[in-house]
Design a protein around this motif. Structure first.
Motif, PDB file in Angstrom:
ATOM      1  N   VAL A 107       0.809  -1.167  -0.023  1.00 56.14           N
ATOM      2  CA  VAL A 107      -0.125  -0.063   0.116  1.00 56.14           C
ATOM      3  C   VAL A 107       0.902   1.185  -0.012  1.00 56.14           C
ATOM      4  CG1 VAL A 107      -0.444   0.175   2.373  1.00 56.14           C
ATOM      5  CG2 VAL A 107      -2.116   0.976   1.020  1.00 56.14           C
ATOM      6  N   ASP A 108       0.477   2.342  -0.649  1.00 52.07           N
ATOM      7  CA  ASP A 108       1.143   3.549  -0.513  1.00 52.07           C
ATOM      8  C   ASP A 108      -0.123   4.548  -0.034  1.00 52.07           C
ATOM      9  OD1 ASP A 108      -0.180   3.960  -3.007  1.00 52.07           O
ATOM     10  OD2 ASP A 108       1.763   4.872  -3.807  1.00 52.07           O
ATOM     11  N   PHE A 109       0.341   5.741   0.666  1.00 45.40           N
ATOM     12  CA  PHE A 109      -0.554   6.352   1.137  1.00 45.40           C
ATOM     13  C   PHE A 109       0.109   7.854   1.336  1.00 45.40           C
ATOM     14  CE2 PHE A 109       1.188   3.495   4.125  1.00 45.40           C
ATOM     15  CZ  PHE A 109       1.716   4.391   5.112  1.00 45.40           C
ATOM     16  N   ALA A 141      10.819   2.158  -0.462  1.00 46.55           N
ATOM     17  CA  ALA A 141      10.003   2.059  -1.825  1.00 46.55           C
ATOM     18  C   ALA A 141      10.736   3.152  -2.722  1.00 46.55           C
ATOM     19  CB  ALA A 141       8.588   1.978  -1.537  1.00 46.55           C
ATOM     20  N   GLY A 142      10.418   3.152  -3.925  1.00 47.38           N
ATOM     21  CA  GLY A 142      10.626   4.170  -5.067  1.00 47.38           C
ATOM     22  C   GLY A 142       9.501   4.624  -5.566  1.00 47.38           C
TER      23      GLY A 142
END
Length: 132
Positions: A106-108, A127-128
């Motif tokens: 997940v990204d947020f 993460a990139g």
């Protein structure tokens, strides 16, 4: 106590998700084909309903193998702060695990860190990102 019904790959109308998405991401209501999109591209999705009304939704995209991705976690304003978002994500975790996925990503935005890390059990990881 308010009862909510959660369903992995639950039925929904495009208009329901479009309204929920507009509220959740603060934009005008669009006319997107969510049903077609998730059926073509997603491992699954989770719906949350109260008295038949859609009050929550999360999309679970995937790479077709080991990695799944949480996208578009949405909870109607009137249902927030009642555990609906956590239950949506927990149901998504179960669905991805049952499908044989090994990882759920997940990204947020920063203000959602407590929700995803403390409330849902995600762990921070490097993460990139390339803005497009």
């Amino acid at each position: 106590m308010i009862n909510y019904d959660y369903e992995w790959r639950g039925r929904f109308g495009n208009d329901e998700v479009n309204v929920l998405h507009a509220e959740g991401f603060d934009h005008r209501v669009l006319d997107d084909d969510w049903w077609g999109q998730v059926n073509r591209h997603s491992l699954g999705w989770v719906t949350a309903r109260r008295d038949g009304d859609l009050v929550g939704f999360v999309n679970v995209a995937w790479d077709g193998a080991a990695h799944a991705f949480i996208l578009d976690t949405l909870v109607a304003g009137a249902a927030r702060r009642q555990g609906v978002g956590r239950a949506l994500v927990a149901t998504a975790v179960e669905g991805a695990r049952a499908a044989g996925c090994e990882w759920l990503h997940v990204d947020f935005d920063d203000h959602l860190r407590p929700f995803y890390f403390d409330g849902c059990g995600f762990q921070p990881t490097p993460a990139g990102l390339i803005p497009l």
